[in-house]
Design a protein around this motif. Structure first.
Motif, PDB file in Angstrom:
ATOM      1  N   LEU A  39       0.863  -1.168   0.000  1.00 46.73           N
ATOM      2  CA  LEU A  39       0.000   0.000   0.000  1.00 46.73           C
ATOM      3  C   LEU A  39       0.903   1.222   0.000  1.00 46.73           C
ATOM      4  CD1 LEU A  39      -2.622  -1.034   2.725  1.00 46.73           C
ATOM      5  CD2 LEU A  39      -2.754  -1.345   0.235  1.00 46.73           C
ATOM      6  N   THR A  90      -3.717   3.888  -1.693  1.00 44.95           N
ATOM      7  CA  THR A  90      -4.696   3.627  -0.641  1.00 44.95           C
ATOM      8  C   THR A  90      -5.043   4.921   0.063  1.00 44.95           C
ATOM      9  OG1 THR A  90      -5.184   2.195   1.248  1.00 44.95           O
ATOM     10  CG2 THR A  90      -2.997   3.167   1.183  1.00 44.95           C
ATOM     11  N   ARG A 136      -5.368   4.188   5.970  1.00 47.25           N
ATOM     12  CA  ARG A 136      -4.714   2.882   5.968  1.00 47.25           C
ATOM     13  C   ARG A 136      -3.197   2.999   6.111  1.00 47.25           C
ATOM     14  NH1 ARG A 136      -6.842  -1.565   1.901  1.00 47.25           N
ATOM     15  NH2 ARG A 136      -5.771  -2.829   3.489  1.00 47.25           N
ATOM     16  N   LYS A 188       0.043  -0.196  -4.605  1.00 52.26           N
ATOM     17  CA  LYS A 188      -1.377   0.128  -4.730  1.00 52.26           C
ATOM     18  C   LYS A 188      -1.701   1.382  -3.919  1.00 52.26           C
ATOM     19  CE  LYS A 188      -4.428  -3.112  -4.469  1.00 52.26           C
ATOM     20  NZ  LYS A 188      -5.257  -4.252  -3.996  1.00 52.26           N
TER      21      LYS A 188
END
Length: 211
Positions: free
Chosen positions: A112, A132, A136, A130
């Motif tokens: 992330l 996010t 998070r 990725k």
């Protein structure tokens, strides 16, 4: 001018320790991106550097027995994040492996990030970043954030005494205040595990202090 840039790049690389990753961005101050890329490609052809992926080079370190010593895919991921000034947290199998909760060496590493999403192939490994939400990535503890991701991958039913013992062991290296704060960001069942471990560690500290 191009010759001068090439000479400066070679001089800088030689000053670095072998085994170091090299990125074109390391030479942004030289002011000519195309000349930098041309120079790095030339150094690959000359055998001074090895291209690991597009825009990622290695100043190789050699061992008489093992040959070229390559950085792990995890090391490459963290070096990319450092270059991009981005935060990353390993997820899934990558988190389990990093915490030694799994002996499986992941071929696909997923992180992330608050940086640019991308997928990079390095040898047999695929590194995926990725995007996010800020929430998070809000965890303060490097270890506790990985523990949260590892537990999410395992699932509540797969948390054995062996898993809890290993998590307790690694969380001994984490700031207890960070464990408490990060527990607020986790699902309830994970928060319960983190707080229980934190209380145990605090109790152990008190006992050690008395003794």
């Amino acid at each position: 001018m191009i010759h001068s840039i090439h000479k400066q790049i070679v001089t800088r690389i030689i000053k670095k320790r072998r085994g170091k990753l090299i990125f074109p961005a390391d030479f942004n101050d030289l002011g000519n991106g195309n000349a930098v890329k041309t120079s790095l490609s030339r150094l690959v052809n000359d055998g001074m550097l090895e291209r690991l992926a597009q825009g990622i080079y290695l100043y190789p370190k050699h061992d008489n027995v093992l040959g070229t010593l390559y950085p792990s895919a995890e090391d490459i991921a963290y070096n990319i994040a450092k270059r991009d000034k981005a935060r990353i947290i390993p997820t899934g199998v990558a988190a389990l492996h990093r915490l030694r909760l799994s002996t499986q060496v992941p071929m696909k590493l997923v992180y992330l990030t608050d940086g640019a999403p991308r997928k990079i192939k390095v040898g047999k490994h695929i590194i995926t970043f990725k995007s996010t939400t800020a929430k998070r990535l809000a965890a303060k503890g490097k270890i506790s954030s990985m523990v949260i991701q590892a537990l999410l991958e395992l699932g509540k039913e797969a948390v054995t005494d062996q898993v809890l013992n290993r998590i307790t062991e690694v969380l001994q290296q984490e700031d207890k205040k960070k464990i408490k704060e990060d527990s607020k960001l986790a699902p309830a069942w994970i928060a319960s595990i983190l707080l229980s471990i934190m209380e145990k560690l605090e109790k152990d500290d008190r006992v050690a202090g008395i003794n």
